[in-house]
Enzyme design. Sequence first.
Site, PDB file in Angstrom:
ATOM      1  N   ARG A  23       0.882  -1.188   0.000  1.00 33.09           N
ATOM      2  CA  ARG A  23       0.000   0.000   0.000  1.00 33.09           C
ATOM      3  C   ARG A  23       0.909   1.223   0.000  1.00 33.09           C
ATOM      4  NH1 ARG A  23      -5.361   1.290   3.488  1.00 33.09           N
ATOM      5  NH2 ARG A  23      -6.097  -0.138   1.878  1.00 33.09           N
ATOM      6  N   HIS A  75      -7.344   0.498  -6.485  1.00 30.06           N
ATOM      7  CA  HIS A  75      -7.576  -0.348  -5.300  1.00 30.06           C
ATOM      8  C   HIS A  75      -8.231  -1.646  -5.787  1.00 30.06           C
ATOM      9  CE1 HIS A  75      -7.835  -1.499  -1.274  1.00 30.06           C
ATOM     10  NE2 HIS A  75      -8.692  -0.625  -0.784  1.00 30.06           N
ATOM     11  N   GLN A 117     -10.116  -4.199  -3.433  1.00 29.98           N
ATOM     12  CA  GLN A 117     -11.419  -3.715  -2.993  1.00 29.98           C
ATOM     13  C   GLN A 117     -12.499  -4.082  -4.016  1.00 29.98           C
ATOM     14  OE1 GLN A 117     -12.213  -1.745  -0.079  1.00 29.98           O
ATOM     15  NE2 GLN A 117     -14.229  -2.386  -0.758  1.00 29.98           N
ATOM     16  N   ASP A 131     -17.273   7.012  -1.877  1.00 28.17           N
ATOM     17  CA  ASP A 131     -16.062   6.877  -1.060  1.00 28.17           C
ATOM     18  C   ASP A 131     -15.749   8.258  -0.502  1.00 28.17           C
ATOM     19  OD1 ASP A 131     -13.674   6.021   0.092  1.00 28.17           O
ATOM     20  OD2 ASP A 131     -12.554   5.987  -1.800  1.00 28.17           O
ATOM     21  N   CYS A 162     -16.385   1.676   0.355  1.00 31.37           N
ATOM     22  CA  CYS A 162     -15.235   0.815   0.691  1.00 31.37           C
ATOM     23  C   CYS A 162     -14.797   0.968   2.138  1.00 31.37           C
ATOM     24  CB  CYS A 162     -14.079   1.106  -0.255  1.00 31.37           C
ATOM     25  SG  CYS A 162     -13.534   2.820  -0.189  1.00 31.37           S
TER      26      CYS A 162
HETATM   27  N1   CP Z   1     -11.288  -0.216   2.313  1.00 30.11           N
HETATM   28  C1   CP Z   1     -10.027  -0.283   2.769  1.00 30.11           C
HETATM   29  O1   CP Z   1      -9.064  -0.553   2.046  1.00 30.11           O
HETATM   30  O2   CP Z   1      -9.927  -0.085   4.113  1.00 30.11           O
HETATM   31  P1   CP Z   1      -8.589   0.107   4.935  1.00 30.11           P
HETATM   32  O3   CP Z   1      -7.986   1.427   4.530  1.00 30.11           O
HETATM   33  O4   CP Z   1      -9.022   0.106   6.388  1.00 30.11           O
HETATM   34  O5   CP Z   1      -7.639  -1.013   4.630  1.00 30.11           O
HETATM   35  N1  NVA Z   2      -9.937   6.511  -1.584  1.00 29.94           N
HETATM   36  C1  NVA Z   2      -9.558   6.116  -0.249  1.00 29.94           C
HETATM   37  C2  NVA Z   2      -9.788   4.650  -0.050  1.00 29.94           C
HETATM   38  C3  NVA Z   2      -9.483   4.148   1.330  1.00 29.94           C
HETATM   39  C4  NVA Z   2      -9.659   2.669   1.463  1.00 29.94           C
HETATM   40  C5  NVA Z   2      -8.099   6.481  -0.018  1.00 29.94           C
HETATM   41  O1  NVA Z   2      -7.277   6.302  -0.917  1.00 29.94           O
HETATM   42  O2  NVA Z   2      -7.791   6.945   1.089  1.00 29.94           O
END
Ligand code: CP
Ligand code: NVA
Length: 304
Positions: A102, A129, A132, A220, A260
């Site tokens: 990540r 993502h 997800q 989101d 998400c």
């Molecule tokens: N939806 C998602 O990826 O959640 P987290 O940021 O908690 O991993």
């Molecule tokens: N769009 C959000 C998703 C979190 C799971 C981010 O990147 O923070």
Amino acid sequence: MKDFLSISDLTPEAYDDILTLAARMKRQRSAGIPHPYLAGKNLGMIFEKASTRTRISFDVGMHELGGYALYLNSKDTQLGRGETVPDTARVMSRFLQGVIMRTYKHETITEFAKYASIPVINALSDKEHPCQIMADSLTLKEKFGELDGLRIAWIGDGNNVANSLIMASVQTGMEIAVSTPKGYEPDQGAVNFAKENGGKVVFYDNPVDAVTDAHAIYTDTWISMGEEDIKDEKLKDFVGYQLNMDLLKKAADDAIVLHCLPAHRGEEITDEVIDSMQSGVWDQAENRLHAQKAVLVRLMNNEL
Ligand code: CP
Ligand code: NVA
């Protein structure tokens, strides 16, 4: 397929196969049937950003598959002190059988994957993502039986999650109806991938038009991780794009609400909507576990 960095890495067959395997392991788990397809395998989990769902679901998923997961906050590794991404990828490939990452920049993941001899999975970047969206596809399949022909409305920021969803229109046959404020459109590369490969993506200025006839409405956060410094400006630009009861009422009665998570209640979604009978968000969160276990098995066990 060595890596899973983008939804565009999957053929329609591979996409369907992952969802089928996920559903099978979900049944096995609930029946208490062990499924240790990754016994003896080790997964590194490199995080530059916070996480609740992704971290827990991959960690628990590896445990349930008989393997081991190692959490690595990138700041606490030598990456945080400037060891290069290629060198780190080469070294980790000697210890581990897979890595999830990540990151802020998508290119960090693609560079790591280039130099790693082991599978690399995108656990969220600024661009995509994909894990997800596999979980969300499982959620939609459970609710509607099949994905082909579904209309999914995306309301709000054209962000990483939106990009992966739009790309998934290619493998699934889902139509993605997008409504974002001007200047916050999804990545043109994701839209081009969809359009050039038979995916269906349609854009609406008015969120009401996007949710009309939708089977699911997805939103989101307006402030993704790393955007905290532009929060005030963004909040102003997103007025009118909140997923509230007025908007939900414009969709079909059996439409489900997707998010998400984490949600910023009162901003992109109201309490009333996320806590309503139409909310699918808790199933979505649970399905991260099942979908990702299937991704892990497909990338890390060549015998099954
Ligand atoms: N939806 C998602 O990826 O959640 P987290 O940021 O908690 O991993
Ligand atoms: N769009 C959000 C998703 C979190 C799971 C981010 O990147 O923070």
